[in-house]
Design an enzyme around this catalytic site. Sequence first.
Site, short mmCIF file in Angstrom:
data_model
loop_
_atom_site.label_atom_id
_atom_site.label_comp_id
_atom_site.label_asym_id
_atom_site.label_seq_id
_atom_site.Cartn_x
_atom_site.Cartn_y
_atom_site.Cartn_z
N GLY A 1 2.38 -9.99 18.66
CA GLY A 1 1.20 -10.86 18.76
C GLY A 1 0.18 -10.39 19.80
O GLY A 1 -0.74 -11.13 20.15
N TYR B 1 -6.92 -11.10 9.32
CA TYR B 1 -8.18 -11.62 9.85
C TYR B 1 -8.58 -12.93 9.16
O TYR B 1 -9.12 -13.83 9.79
CB TYR B 1 -9.30 -10.59 9.69
CG TYR B 1 -9.06 -9.32 10.48
CD1 TYR B 1 -8.54 -9.37 11.78
CD2 TYR B 1 -9.36 -8.07 9.95
CE1 TYR B 1 -8.32 -8.22 12.52
CE2 TYR B 1 -9.15 -6.90 10.68
CZ TYR B 1 -8.62 -6.99 11.95
OH TYR B 1 -8.41 -5.85 12.68
#
Lengths: 240, 240
Positions: A175, A211
């Site tokens: 992450g 995204y």
Amino acid sequence: MALEPIMIFPEHQQQSNDHILNARVRLATESDVPFINKLIHKMAEYYNLAHECEDTETSLFAALFNSKHQPLSNPFSSTVSVFLIEVSPTALPVPPHQNCRAIDLAGHKFEPDTIHKTVHVNHLINDPEESLFRTEKGTIIAGFVIFFSSYSTFLTKPGIHMEDLFVRKGYRGMGFGKLLMKAVANLTVRLGYARMEWTVITWNVDSHRFYEKLGAHILKDWRIFRLDGDSLLSFGQLNN
Amino acid sequence: MALEPIMIFPEHQQQSNDHILNARVRLATESDVPFINKLIHKMAEYYNLAHECEDTETSLFAALFNSKHQPLSNPFSSTVSVFLIEVSPTALPVPPHQNCRAIDLAGHKFEPDTIHKTVHVNHLINDPEESLFRTEKGTIIAGFVIFFSSYSTFLTKPGIHMEDLFVRKGYRGMGFGKLLMKAVANLTVRLGYARMEWTVITWNVDSHRFYEKLGAHILKDWRIFRLDGDSLLSFGQLNN
């Protein structure tokens, strides 16, 4: 029957390699230039573009920090900035002094946030380059994002263009890329800017999905034109 | 047989409407802000995007000139610049003082060029908005280009991103768009920057051909991602 802890709390399962990693995203300082230079070369290798990479510590220092020393009468000075992600298995030391006051569109000064995250890792981190990316304070530089301010004419507001983002092998899947993007988004919001933009190669569909999950959308009807090299030199002449 | 002058020098054929127009591309100054504001609104009308246009003189002034008064410790200040094209049927007056020293990558200071062009026009120029775009010195503002500095990580060099270019109705087809682009290209070269880029809508094939003739090329494999509005606000929060 006694409940097996492993059944009740599988996320707390302790293996021999379990450990935590303290991660922090902070603005780069002048002393980080050697690390950023090495990160850019690693990124160039990753994209098989090492032959195109002309980055040096000197040119990088000029791009990131020289414009802050230029006279204000120069409207063309480039304002490039970098957030770094650094990690440590122990508590992170006090971050270096940023000497940076950002100013939002309403004229208020603020210091960009430093973002912390604790990651549980259940495997040994394989980082053969660790010694290259170890800071004086013992933290390890794991990745970076480089960005600059853009501008929307119709909104009469700046935005932020994210130019490159890279996390080193060994630190992926934790992450950290998202955390670097969040740092840029947070700065964009605090500045009062209108938007954050970046370019993506068409065939990298996995990144498109990533995204889109963050709330971003593709501008499918727009293309980029570029003028460079000899064509730029030729068209830039005033006598032809 | 006597040669008809009209046969020998067709390009010098004098008609009642023949006249010359002196054109000049120069950097915008603070007193040009009202003209730029009106140009942006005309451009928004042209694109049927008047409802999206939030531009005001105040926000425009801040974007173009406030960053030059900001402290150097702010690395995020936006550096947007404008070249204007102004025309006059008579000799152009001395241009306003630019108060601008650009600095190239080698550290040399220079003043951006002012570019002149004389255009022969064989029709009456129809400009019902002339009074709105007349400067104190009697010149007429015919168009503009707005741009900001970008950055290439691998080249470690800035570039220039051309955000918008607009020439008012009545002044099109005279090469003024190309002249505005040439001014930006000339500045890019003088600064020592690597490239000039801009975005183009896919269906505007005529503009693609025009740009390709100038030596530019399309980056066909790249798309732009954008994060804005509520999605940006949400992702920019640090607590989620």
